[in-house]
Design an enzyme around this catalytic site. Structure first.
Site: not given
Length: 295
Positions: A134-135, A138, A209
């Site tokens: 997930h990071e 980003h 997100e």
């Protein structure tokens, strides 16, 4: 080509910059105020771009770690970065038992992933991989830069409001021979502009997100692992608050203290229930695709 979420994010950032420029003009009644707003938007955006990889790490006192210090964590990040076609980011650990994680940096070549000591203790390997993926998403989508710019623009709106309010009340006579600026402009800057900037910043955060959750599912092929991690993080995060600058809350993977109802407009993150539901839908889609491919 820009995706829908990226177009929405760019539009929201443009709107926030526009608030600075128009607010400056309305508060002073002159083009000088608009130029002040434009200059402030440019300076704050550049500053957040250049220093974004350091500011968030410093805010949470994240300590850099090497492979020798955290071999399992390092290998997870390295493997996922390779799958995401990204250079290996800097790796840091935040000395707190609060389970959380974040990414920061102005671009993939100047990026860092930070995890807390707490998150490594409560998540299994698959769940931790989902969080890190997930990071990394980003970073790949440059959301780390977007959030830094949005945060500093929001702060600049508030600062400009305070600065020009004083100038509007006590400053020189403007071109219409009136003392100070437009009272409506002062009202916009003092009350409405900061609220609007906060709403825009939160909307940007929520949009990114969802995109990062989907990216994690694509990188790991296991969306349910991230769903499980998010549920654990919210449950335990409520019991152990994470200390730090509130301005950096949007970069965290989860903020368990967001309210519902009208407060949902000020959420830095979508609700965990909604994120889990979307991840479950992605898992179902992956399962259906696999069944179709086999048949």
């Amino acid at each position: 080509m820009l995706k829908g979420g990226q177009i929405k994010t760019a539009a929201l950032l443009g709107l926030m910059s526009g608030i600075l420029v128009l607010g400056g003009y309305w508060a002073t009644g002159t083009e000088q105020g608009a130029l002040i707003g434009l200059l402030l938007a440019a300076v704050t955006s550049f500053g957040s771009w250049f220093y974004s990889d350091k500011a968030a790490l410093a805010a949470y006192q994240a300590q850099p770690v090497t492979r020798e210090q955290a071999p399992e964590l390092y290998d997870i990040v390295a493997d996922l970065a390779k799958k995401a076609d990204l250079p290996m980011p800097k790796l840091a650990v935040v000395p707190t038992q609060t389970p959380n994680a974040f990414a920061t940096g102005r671009n993939p070549n100047h990026a860092a992933v930070a995890v807390t000591q707490g998150i490594m203790q409560i998540l299994d390997k698959n769940e931790l991989a989902g969080v890190i993926a997930h990071e990394l998403t980003h970073i790949k989508n440059r959301d780390t830069l977007t959030q830094a710019v949005a945060g500093t623009l929001g702060g600049a709106v508030t600062f400009l409001g305070r600065m020009l309010t004083f100038g509007a009340m006590y400053g020189p006579v403007n071109r219409d021979d009136r003392q100070g600026g437009n009272p409506l402009g002062v009202l916009v800057l003092v009350i409405l502009a900061p609220i609007s900037a906060s709403l825009i910043q939160m909307a940007i955060s929520r949009t990114r997100e969802f995109s990062a959750d989907r990216g994690s599912a694509e990188i790991t092929g296991n969306p349910l692992a991230l769903a499980s991690a998010l549920q654990k993080l919210e449950s335990i995060g409520k019991q152990i608050p994470m200390n730090g600058n509130p301005a950096f809350e949007p970069v965290l993977i989860i903020n368990p203290f967001s309210g519902g109802g009208i407060q949902s407009l000020f959420r830095t993150h979508p609700s965990t229930e909604e994120r889990v539901r979307k991840l479950q839908e992605i898992a179902q889609q992956q399962q259906n695709y696999s069944s179709f491919a086999v048949n």
